[in-house]
Write a protein that holds these residues in place. Structure first.
Motif, PDB file in Angstrom:
ATOM      1  N   GLN A 114       0.824  -1.203   0.000  1.00 61.56           N
ATOM      2  CA  GLN A 114       0.000   0.000   0.000  1.00 61.56           C
ATOM      3  C   GLN A 114       0.860   1.256   0.000  1.00 61.56           C
ATOM      4  N   SER A 115       2.009   1.197   0.657  1.00 62.16           N
ATOM      5  CA  SER A 115       2.883   2.377   0.696  1.00 62.16           C
ATOM      6  C   SER A 115       3.462   2.701  -0.674  1.00 62.16           C
ATOM      7  N   TRP A 116       3.632   1.680  -1.515  1.00 62.65           N
ATOM      8  CA  TRP A 116       4.068   1.936  -2.887  1.00 62.65           C
ATOM      9  C   TRP A 116       2.957   2.596  -3.699  1.00 62.65           C
ATOM     10  N   ARG A 117       1.713   2.241  -3.397  1.00 61.83           N
ATOM     11  CA  ARG A 117       0.584   2.839  -4.125  1.00 61.83           C
ATOM     12  C   ARG A 117       0.284   4.257  -3.648  1.00 61.83           C
ATOM     13  N   ASP A 118       0.573   4.531  -2.365  1.00 61.53           N
ATOM     14  CA  ASP A 118       0.270   5.846  -1.802  1.00 61.53           C
ATOM     15  C   ASP A 118       1.402   6.277  -0.869  1.00 61.53           C
ATOM     16  N   PRO A 119       2.552   6.660  -1.429  1.00 63.84           N
ATOM     17  CA  PRO A 119       3.687   7.060  -0.585  1.00 63.84           C
ATOM     18  C   PRO A 119       3.383   8.233   0.348  1.00 63.84           C
TER      19      PRO A 119
ATOM     20  N   LEU B 247       4.050  -8.511  -7.108  1.00 65.77           N
ATOM     21  CA  LEU B 247       5.465  -8.184  -6.981  1.00 65.77           C
ATOM     22  C   LEU B 247       5.622  -6.708  -6.639  1.00 65.77           C
ATOM     23  N   ARG B 248       6.666  -6.374  -5.887  1.00 64.89           N
ATOM     24  CA  ARG B 248       6.924  -4.996  -5.489  1.00 64.89           C
ATOM     25  C   ARG B 248       8.039  -4.397  -6.345  1.00 64.89           C
ATOM     26  N   PRO B 249       8.045  -3.063  -6.513  1.00 60.20           N
ATOM     27  CA  PRO B 249       9.107  -2.418  -7.305  1.00 60.20           C
ATOM     28  C   PRO B 249      10.505  -2.725  -6.782  1.00 60.20           C
TER      29      PRO B 249
END
Length: 323
Positions: A89-94, A280-282
């Motif tokens: 979620q933090s990757w979607r909404d930093p 998968l995460r960046p």
């Protein structure tokens, strides 16, 4: 009577910690902050008297309201669990991840500082703070320099640094954790172990095709049982040294593939695996395994649950829920 304020009381860890206080300890005046009242099936099924808990509906970003709540309670202990805890979620909404995590914590410690309270505060951090590590770094100890590699981890490092400043500059009594992946019944299925266990339960209950969807199966994590986590947090609240950081972990590493294989053996369901790119995460840590030596040395805590015991509890939870 010891007063304790639990932020994020409606969440996964909040429910289990509250259950521990209600079932194992006496003499606690329990207060909880959350945006809404909890709906813990993992607690309610134990028939505990939740009327003994005082709930304070509050957004922790509302500094005036949290200041009023803390002034009213005058808590001896504060367990700060409230967090946007999903790395994905933090990757979607930093911005949301950083601002919510950091500012919520800052509002709490500012309230304690300005009211000149002696509250002992436990701030829950994450193993993600360590960032990308090498095999030679393992097991990770608290002395290793943090190097966050995702927005969530950056927010947690910021909380830890704020704690240091408030301990040294304002003499607040704050301890921090770097908690590794905790698992147990009642955890949302956006987290990997809970997601996999739910998929197995769905196959068993609803006769779905025996296909398990995962991200990177080679990722290795240190999974620690929620019941062990609760005892660790209680130990730090009782014996933790102000300004210190403690790993909360099992000291063992298991890959996502290991989790799938263990659940397949436990349920006797042969499955196929589908890797999904959206899972998968960046940037992702290939391996994280911690050392709990410091926590054991200073409080006597050590983990007691095997991964098999934890997975059986989680699978049973989902099986019963889906049934």
């Amino acid at each position: 009577m010891v007063s304790i304020l639990i932020t994020g009381i409606s969440g996964f860890v909040g429910g289990h910690f509250t259950r521990y206080l209600l079932s194992k300890k006496t003499g606690y005046d329990i207060h909880g902050v959350s945006r809404s009242k909890p709906a813990w099936d993992t607690v309610l099924d134990q028939a505990f008297d939740l009327r003994s808990i005082t709930f304070h509906p509050c957004d922790l970003l509302d500094s005036a309201k949290i200041n009023t709540i803390i002034k009213e309670i005058q808590p001896d202990l504060i367990l700060h669990l409230a967090s946007f805890s999903s790395v994905a979620q933090s990757w979607r909404d930093p911005p949301g991840s950083f601002l919510n995590n950091t500012n919520a914590f800052l509002n709490i410690i500012e309230a304690v500082r300005t009211q000149e309270l002696d509250s002992k505060i436990l701030s829950i951090g994450s193993s993600e703070e360590y960032g990308i590590v090498n095999m030679s770094d393992l097991p990770l100890t608290e002395e290793r320099q943090v190097s966050p590699a995702n927005p969530y981890a950056i927010a947690k490092v910021s909380e830890e640094y704020l704690s240091r400043i408030y301990v040294k500059g304002y003499h607040l009594n704050i301890c921090c954790t770097r908690s590794f992946n905790h698992i147990g019944p009642g955890q949302r299925d956006q987290f990997v172990v809970s997601s996999i266990a739910r998929q197995f339960a769905d196959i068993a209950v609803n006769h779905k095709k025996p296909i398990i969807k995962i991200g990177a199966g080679s990722i290795i994590r240190d999974f620690v049982d929620i019941d062990d986590v609760v005892l660790a947090y209680n130990a730090i609240l009782e014996k933790g040294v102000p300004g210190e950081v403690y790993n909360v972990c099992s000291g063992r590493g298991h890959s996502i593939q290991d989790i799938v294989d263990c659940l397949s053996k436990l349920t006797q369901i042969p499955i196929e695996i589908e890797q999904k790119t959206y899972l998968l995460r960046p940037i992702d840590n290939p391996i994280l395994i911690g050392s709990y030596e410091k926590l054991h040395r200073e409080t006597g805590w050590e983990p007691t649950h095997s991964i098999e015991q934890s997975l059986e509890k989680i699978y049973t939870y989902w099986f019963n829920k889906l049934s």
